[in-house]
Design a protein around this motif. Structure first.
Motif, PDB file in Angstrom:
ATOM      1  N   ALA A   1      -6.151  -7.241  -0.965  1.00 38.16           N
ATOM      2  CA  ALA A   1      -5.519  -6.548  -2.093  1.00 38.16           C
ATOM      3  C   ALA A   1      -5.225  -5.105  -1.709  1.00 38.16           C
ATOM      4  O   ALA A   1      -5.991  -4.475  -0.953  1.00 38.16           O
ATOM      5  N   ALA A   2      -4.107  -4.609  -2.213  1.00 36.82           N
ATOM      6  CA  ALA A   2      -3.786  -3.189  -2.054  1.00 36.82           C
ATOM      7  C   ALA A   2      -4.308  -2.453  -3.278  1.00 36.82           C
ATOM      8  O   ALA A   2      -4.081  -2.889  -4.409  1.00 36.82           O
ATOM      9  N   LEU A   3      -5.006  -1.363  -3.035  1.00 41.67           N
ATOM     10  CA  LEU A   3      -5.616  -0.607  -4.129  1.00 41.67           C
ATOM     11  C   LEU A   3      -4.728   0.560  -4.544  1.00 41.67           C
ATOM     12  O   LEU A   3      -3.856   0.993  -3.775  1.00 41.67           O
ATOM     13  N   PRO A   4      -4.962   1.081  -5.741  1.00 40.52           N
ATOM     14  CA  PRO A   4      -4.093   2.162  -6.237  1.00 40.52           C
ATOM     15  C   PRO A   4      -4.058   3.386  -5.326  1.00 40.52           C
ATOM     16  O   PRO A   4      -3.070   4.137  -5.336  1.00 40.52           O
ATOM     17  N   ASP A   5      -5.104   3.598  -4.519  1.00 40.19           N
ATOM     18  CA  ASP A   5      -5.085   4.779  -3.633  1.00 40.19           C
ATOM     19  C   ASP A   5      -4.311   4.518  -2.345  1.00 40.19           C
ATOM     20  O   ASP A   5      -4.251   5.375  -1.461  1.00 40.19           O
ATOM     21  N   GLY A   6      -3.751   3.343  -2.222  1.00 47.14           N
ATOM     22  CA  GLY A   6      -2.946   3.042  -1.043  1.00 47.14           C
ATOM     23  C   GLY A   6      -3.744   2.440   0.096  1.00 47.14           C
ATOM     24  O   GLY A   6      -3.218   2.240   1.186  1.00 47.14           O
ATOM     25  N   SER A   7      -4.992   2.118  -0.153  1.00 42.40           N
ATOM     26  CA  SER A   7      -5.769   1.428   0.883  1.00 42.40           C
ATOM     27  C   SER A   7      -5.666  -0.080   0.670  1.00 42.40           C
ATOM     28  O   SER A   7      -5.217  -0.544  -0.378  1.00 42.40           O
TER      29      SER A   7
ATOM     30  N   LEU B   1     -11.470   2.855  -9.855  1.00 44.81           N
ATOM     31  CA  LEU B   1     -10.523   2.382  -8.839  1.00 44.81           C
ATOM     32  C   LEU B   1      -9.146   3.013  -8.988  1.00 44.81           C
ATOM     33  O   LEU B   1      -8.407   3.150  -8.019  1.00 44.81           O
ATOM     34  N   ASP B   2      -8.818   3.364 -10.196  1.00 45.16           N
ATOM     35  CA  ASP B   2      -7.448   3.775 -10.509  1.00 45.16           C
ATOM     36  C   ASP B   2      -7.486   5.003 -11.419  1.00 45.16           C
ATOM     37  O   ASP B   2      -7.102   4.938 -12.594  1.00 45.16           O
ATOM     38  N   PRO B   3      -7.960   6.135 -10.879  1.00 43.88           N
ATOM     39  CA  PRO B   3      -8.177   7.306 -11.747  1.00 43.88           C
ATOM     40  C   PRO B   3      -6.910   7.811 -12.424  1.00 43.88           C
ATOM     41  O   PRO B   3      -6.979   8.400 -13.501  1.00 43.88           O
ATOM     42  N   LYS B   4      -5.753   7.573 -11.790  1.00 42.70           N
ATOM     43  CA  LYS B   4      -4.515   8.034 -12.419  1.00 42.70           C
ATOM     44  C   LYS B   4      -3.959   7.018 -13.420  1.00 42.70           C
ATOM     45  O   LYS B   4      -2.926   7.263 -14.039  1.00 42.70           O
ATOM     46  N   GLY B   5      -4.613   5.871 -13.510  1.00 39.28           N
ATOM     47  CA  GLY B   5      -4.158   4.863 -14.477  1.00 39.28           C
ATOM     48  C   GLY B   5      -2.776   4.323 -14.157  1.00 39.28           C
ATOM     49  O   GLY B   5      -1.953   4.121 -15.044  1.00 39.28           O
ATOM     50  N   LEU B   6      -2.545   4.056 -12.860  1.00 37.27           N
ATOM     51  CA  LEU B   6      -1.217   3.583 -12.450  1.00 37.27           C
ATOM     52  C   LEU B   6      -0.992   2.111 -12.772  1.00 37.27           C
ATOM     53  O   LEU B   6       0.089   1.703 -13.173  1.00 37.27           O
ATOM     54  N   MET B   7      -2.061   1.315 -12.569  1.00 37.24           N
ATOM     55  CA  MET B   7      -1.857  -0.128 -12.484  1.00 37.24           C
ATOM     56  C   MET B   7      -1.880  -0.790 -13.863  1.00 37.24           C
ATOM     57  O   MET B   7      -2.889  -0.746 -14.548  1.00 37.24           O
ATOM     58  N   ASN B   8      -0.779  -1.436 -14.193  1.00 38.76           N
ATOM     59  CA  ASN B   8      -0.638  -2.169 -15.455  1.00 38.76           C
ATOM     60  C   ASN B   8      -1.446  -1.502 -16.566  1.00 38.76           C
ATOM     61  O   ASN B   8      -2.346  -2.114 -17.147  1.00 38.76           O
ATOM     62  N   PRO B   9      -1.156  -0.231 -16.865  1.00 36.21           N
ATOM     63  CA  PRO B   9      -2.042   0.541 -17.738  1.00 36.21           C
ATOM     64  C   PRO B   9      -2.162  -0.021 -19.143  1.00 36.21           C
ATOM     65  O   PRO B   9      -3.139   0.242 -19.847  1.00 36.21           O
TER      66      PRO B   9
ATOM     67  N   ALA C   1       0.838  -1.205   0.000  1.00 35.51           N
ATOM     68  CA  ALA C   1       0.000   0.000   0.000  1.00 35.51           C
ATOM     69  C   ALA C   1       0.873   1.254   0.000  1.00 35.51           C
ATOM     70  O   ALA C   1       0.600   2.216  -0.727  1.00 35.51           O
ATOM     71  N   ARG C   2       1.938   1.234   0.802  1.00 36.31           N
ATOM     72  CA  ARG C   2       2.831   2.408   0.837  1.00 36.31           C
ATOM     73  C   ARG C   2       3.509   2.617  -0.520  1.00 36.31           C
ATOM     74  O   ARG C   2       3.674   3.735  -0.989  1.00 36.31           O
ATOM     75  N   VAL C   3       3.892   1.502  -1.148  1.00 35.90           N
ATOM     76  CA  VAL C   3       4.519   1.590  -2.478  1.00 35.90           C
ATOM     77  C   VAL C   3       3.538   2.220  -3.473  1.00 35.90           C
ATOM     78  O   VAL C   3       3.918   3.080  -4.283  1.00 35.90           O
ATOM     79  N   LEU C   4       2.270   1.819  -3.405  1.00 39.70           N
ATOM     80  CA  LEU C   4       1.292   2.357  -4.353  1.00 39.70           C
ATOM     81  C   LEU C   4       1.018   3.839  -4.078  1.00 39.70           C
ATOM     82  O   LEU C   4       0.742   4.612  -5.004  1.00 39.70           O
ATOM     83  N   GLN C   5       1.119   4.237  -2.800  1.00 43.46           N
ATOM     84  CA  GLN C   5       0.996   5.665  -2.508  1.00 43.46           C
ATOM     85  C   GLN C   5       2.140   6.448  -3.161  1.00 43.46           C
ATOM     86  O   GLN C   5       1.935   7.530  -3.724  1.00 43.46           O
ATOM     87  N   VAL C   6       3.341   5.875  -3.086  1.00 44.36           N
ATOM     88  CA  VAL C   6       4.493   6.518  -3.741  1.00 44.36           C
ATOM     89  C   VAL C   6       4.246   6.603  -5.250  1.00 44.36           C
ATOM     90  O   VAL C   6       4.467   7.648  -5.881  1.00 44.36           O
ATOM     91  N   ALA C   7       3.765   5.493  -5.801  1.00 41.65           N
ATOM     92  CA  ALA C   7       3.510   5.466  -7.248  1.00 41.65           C
ATOM     93  C   ALA C   7       2.488   6.527  -7.631  1.00 41.65           C
ATOM     94  O   ALA C   7       2.625   7.202  -8.661  1.00 41.65           O
ATOM     95  N   GLY C   8       1.463   6.669  -6.801  1.00 43.26           N
ATOM     96  CA  GLY C   8       0.430   7.663  -7.080  1.00 43.26           C
ATOM     97  C   GLY C   8       0.985   9.075  -6.998  1.00 43.26           C
ATOM     98  O   GLY C   8       0.687   9.927  -7.850  1.00 43.26           O
TER      99      GLY C   8
END
Lengths: 465, 361
Positions: A180-186, A451-459, A63-70
């Motif tokens: 599961a960890a979500l793109p928003d870090g939750s 779920l992934d408004p910034k389109g981070l995950m495996n876009p 989750a922390r990693v995805l926050q960084v990615a976001g």
């Protein structure tokens, strides 16, 4: 990207610890590849590398990693065993890529031997999970050919099937709940209670999503007690349609085979000495039940015009499956171009799809082998492998491979089938699947945007979404 | 480069990672770049010019214990560690070996010199007999890290009435395995030639180090060096005189750990088990034993290149006796004793020689 590479590295270091972050060329180059033969090495077309690889140890770290990615607007691609054959790794545009390797999350978290449920982290390999369970007289009801190389997270993210699917169902039937960890870090945890009816089951949204919605970090799976008795059945048929009809009756008869396959004559010849379509089943359990089930199934083989074959042919076929993979290695190393795709279809169309695909591939000059398996009450899947004829111009290889793939997918379309099995969509099939799904693909893209408004995950899985 | 291994590199490069699950380094590191398939793919790409070897790229060749477990699981019997050791030589030739292995040959010779002196201080001079036909060669890790086991071995020989074994008189205490594993091939060849001359002065030489037994028997000939003496591991020799050993059972239960070079590479599985059985009520087997035994993490110079990885491998190996509540692990290799011993805080890890010596009546 927002910020510099150094900023990102510092933030990732804070998230998971410096020893679990790498930008070393020797590391990142292998995360741009999986086992898709076309991109496996590709010296003339080296894949784009990720900039960072991280190895989180728990859901909270993911989750922390995805926050960084976001924060930095990175593209994120999860990575398990890297055994994908259709290009699960590999990246599209020039966005900086962060790969999240799940393999540090490799522990069994809980085993309930009364309810027969195991909870494990997503990065555990199937081999380690299976070994953990086997010494306790249990096994996970899921046995992909890639068991030892692939991870639990990979099975879930690709909606995997395996050799025991005919009895226990695909991984979506074996899985009871996920974290599961979500793109928003939750972090989201689905309920595990059996027979739950609390609205749509969000677990299924993530199964098969190939890292496009979040990162699965752990899961609860059903496990099964190891049987004391296993008996084999082998039947030979002149026509594929006869074998398929017999298998359909076996599946609906309640005999519940664990392993169930139909091998084509080329493969059958090696094991039975007979160039016929070979129906293979194993029946497992305690006491007399497996033998009773086997005898019932034998009658169905005869009823559909089949002949008994030595059961050793069936067990030999089962044992040799792993060796067939070793055989593929030689073909690839010798630059022979091979391809494969799995198609699911109902009982009415399965043999037709297989015959259609085979005929058209052979007219291209391809050598073709087929195996049917992963059966359920309603139908099954066709694993179609082909080897292209020698092609003089290397530039034609990609085109001819695409042509072969298109033939099989078109045969599937005509028979109402779909891409199936445990390899998911990947880069290889994304265009074909998009075409196949039509506006349903847009719906998936809408869900992803929520779920992934910034389109981070495996876009690149939903390119254009 | 690596021209002798074109097929092996290609097969591994195109393999869907079928042995990844057994690689001790891959399992400890979790990095995709150090599973056997990736290490070999790096060799394949270096060979065909897709990558130019840098220190970083070449580093993956050194993440291999030489345990051979991947080969055990390979239908094509690809000798991955042998190919990777050859790739290490290529790295050394290009000056891109890991920093911890730079000037390795100098350190090898310096350590050897120190250990020659130490050996002479460990045992009485009367054990060095010039005309002896049968010699005992303790090896570097035993002298360095388990020095008491040198005298204990000699005590066991004496207890069994074997009075004809001398300590090998040599200014080299090692068969050269570390040089071979580090990729210092010209220095290795020199040591092999020198050591072969000394070894060939005996009828039989008993070695404590399984890696050097393997090196002398199987690697020397590949470098055109032959040894006329019969070279055996100490467990093989003790097994032949075990019936004369006055020992009693002193240990309730102990796990036996197969050293990779003694087991998989030399095929010596039963002699150390039989010896352990003389003094142990229950010799317990790891779930992965004999041909499928897991590595201790100490081989292939991994402790020099990645000490934390070597420790993690050892900790993983000791999980089973820890969970079983058994406090003794016996093995037949000083390197295994060292690496497992470091990881086994509450575990007694000892060489078969030490276990037998403790049980002498």
């Amino acid at each position: 990207m927002i910020g510099t590479e150094e900023d990102v590295t510092q933030d990732l270091t804070r998230a998971v610890g410096g020893e679990h972050v790498s930008s070393r060329p020797s590391d990142v180059m292998f995360y741009a590849r999986d086992c898709w033969a076309r991109r496996h090495l590709m010296p003339d077309d080296p894949p784009r590398h990720p900039v960072w690889v991280v190895w989180p140890g728990a859901a909270s770290e993911v989750a922390r990693v995805l926050q960084v990615a976001g924060r930095h607007e990175l593209a994120v691609v999860p990575y398990g065993g890297g055994s994908n054959l259709v290009g699960g790794a590999g990246f599209g545009d020039d966005r900086p890529v962060l790969v999240v390797d799940t393999k540090r999350m490799s522990r069994v978290l809980e085993l309930d031997e009364t309810s027969l449920i195991v909870q494990a982290q997503a990065g555990i390999t199937g081999g380690d999970l299976d070994e953990y369970l086997r010494v306790r007289g249990l096994f996970v009801a899921h046995m992909p050919t890639s068991l030892s190389q692939s991870t639990l997270g990979g099975w879930l993210a690709t909606r995997s099937a395996g050799a025991f699917t005919s009895r226990y169902g695909r991984i979506d039937r074996v899985c009871m709940g996920i974290t599961a960890a979500l793109p928003d870090g939750s972090v989201v945890r689905t309920r595990v209670a059996p027979r739950r009816a609390t609205g749509p089951d969000l677990m299924h949204l993530f199964l098969g999503s190939e890292g496009a919605l979040g990162i699965i970090t752990a899961a609860h799976l059903k496990v099964v007690r190891v049987s004391k008795v296993r008996v084999w059945l082998a039947g030979g048929f002149k026509e594929l349609s006869q074998a398929v009809a017999a298998m359909a009756d076996i599946m609906s008869s309640g005999t519940r085979p664990v392993v169930a396959s139909i091998a084509d004559p080329v493969v059958a010849l090696r094991h039975s000495g007979q160039p016929s379509f070979m129906l293979v089943c194993s029946f497992e359990g305690d006491g007399e039940l497996p033998v009773v089930q086997r005898d019932e199934a034998r009658l169905l083989v005869l009823a559909h015009g089949g002949a008994y074959l030595d059961p050793a042919a069936a067990s030999g076929f089962w044992t040799a499956r792993r060796n067939d993979v070793f055989g593929d290695i030689i073909a690839r190393a010798e630059s022979r171009v091979i391809g494969e795709v799995d198609i699911g279809a109902d009982w009415r169309h399965l043999a037709m799809v297989a015959d259609d695909a085979r005929g058209r591939l052979e007219s291209m000059g391809c050598g073709v082998t087929m195996e049917l398996g992963f059966f359920g009450l309603e139908g099954g899947a066709l694993l179609c492998k082909w080897q292209l004829p020698e092609i003089s111009d290397p530039e034609d290889v990609g085109l001819r491979q695409d042509e072969a793939l298109a033939i099989v997918l078109d045969a599937a379309r005509r028979g109402g089938g779909a891409v199936a099995h445990h390899r998911g969509v990947g880069r290889q099939r994304s265009a074909a699947v998009r075409a196949q799904l039509g506006n349903r693909f847009d719906l998936f893209a809408d869900v992803k945007r929520q779920l992934d408004p910034k389109g981070l995950m495996n876009p690149w899985l939903t390119e254009g979404a | 480069m690596l021209d002798d291994f074109e097929k092996e590199l290609a097969y591994c490069a195109y393999c869907p990672k079928l042995c990844r699950h057994v690689c001790p380094v891959g399992n400890a590191e979790r990095r995709e770049s150090v599973i056997p398939q990736a290490k070999m793919a790096m060799g394949h790409m270096a060979r065909n010019g897709t990558v130019s070897l840098t220190e970083d790229y070449a580093s993956v060749f050194f993440y291999c214990n030489g345990c051979g477990l991947c080969t055990e699981f390979c239908e094509h019997d690809i000798p991955v560690s042998e190919v990777l050791f050859e790739a290490r030589a290529e790295a050394v030739a290009r000056g891109v070996q890991p920093k911890t292995l730079q000037n390795f040959a100098d350190r090898f010779y310096a350590r050897n010199e120190r250990l020659v002196r130490k050996l002479h201080g460990l045992v009485d001079e009367h054990y060095f007999v010039e005309e002896a036909q049968v010699a005992y060669m303790p090896g570097c890790d035993l002298i360095d890290d388990s020095p008491d086991d040198v005298q204990k071995t000699l005590d066991l020989f004496a207890a069994a009435g074997v009075d004809y074994v001398s300590i090998m008189e040599s200014d080299l205490v090692c068969g050269g395995y570390p040089l071979w594993a580090a990729g210092y091939q010209s220095e290795f060849r020199h040591v092999a030639e020198e050591q072969a001359r000394r070894l060939s002065g005996y009828r039989k030489v008993i070695l404590a180090c399984p890696a050097c037994v393997y090196t002398i028997r199987h690697v020397y000939p590949k470098f055109g060096v032959n040894v006329t003496a019969e070279v055996v591991h100490v467990s093989e020799f003790l097994d032949t005189i075990a019936h004369r050993l006055p020992v009693k059972q002193t240990v309730q239960a102990a796990y036996y750990h197969d050293p990779c070079y003694l087991g998989r590479w030399l095929g010596v599985y039963e002699p150390p088990r039989r010896l352990a059985g003389l003094v142990t009520r229950k010799v317990l087997e790891f779930a992965h034993n004999r041909e499928q035994a897991d590595c201790c993490g100490g081989g292939g110079l991994v402790p020099d290149v990645a000490p934390q990885t070597a420790s993690a491998i050892a900790e993983r190996r000791l999980e089973e006796p820890n969970q079983a509540g058994v406090g003794v692990v016996v093995t037949a290799c000083a390197t295994c004793v060292k690496n497992l011993g470091r990881a086994g805080r509450d575990m007694e890890v000892l060489d078969i020689v030490s276990l037998l010596h403790r049980s002498l009546e």
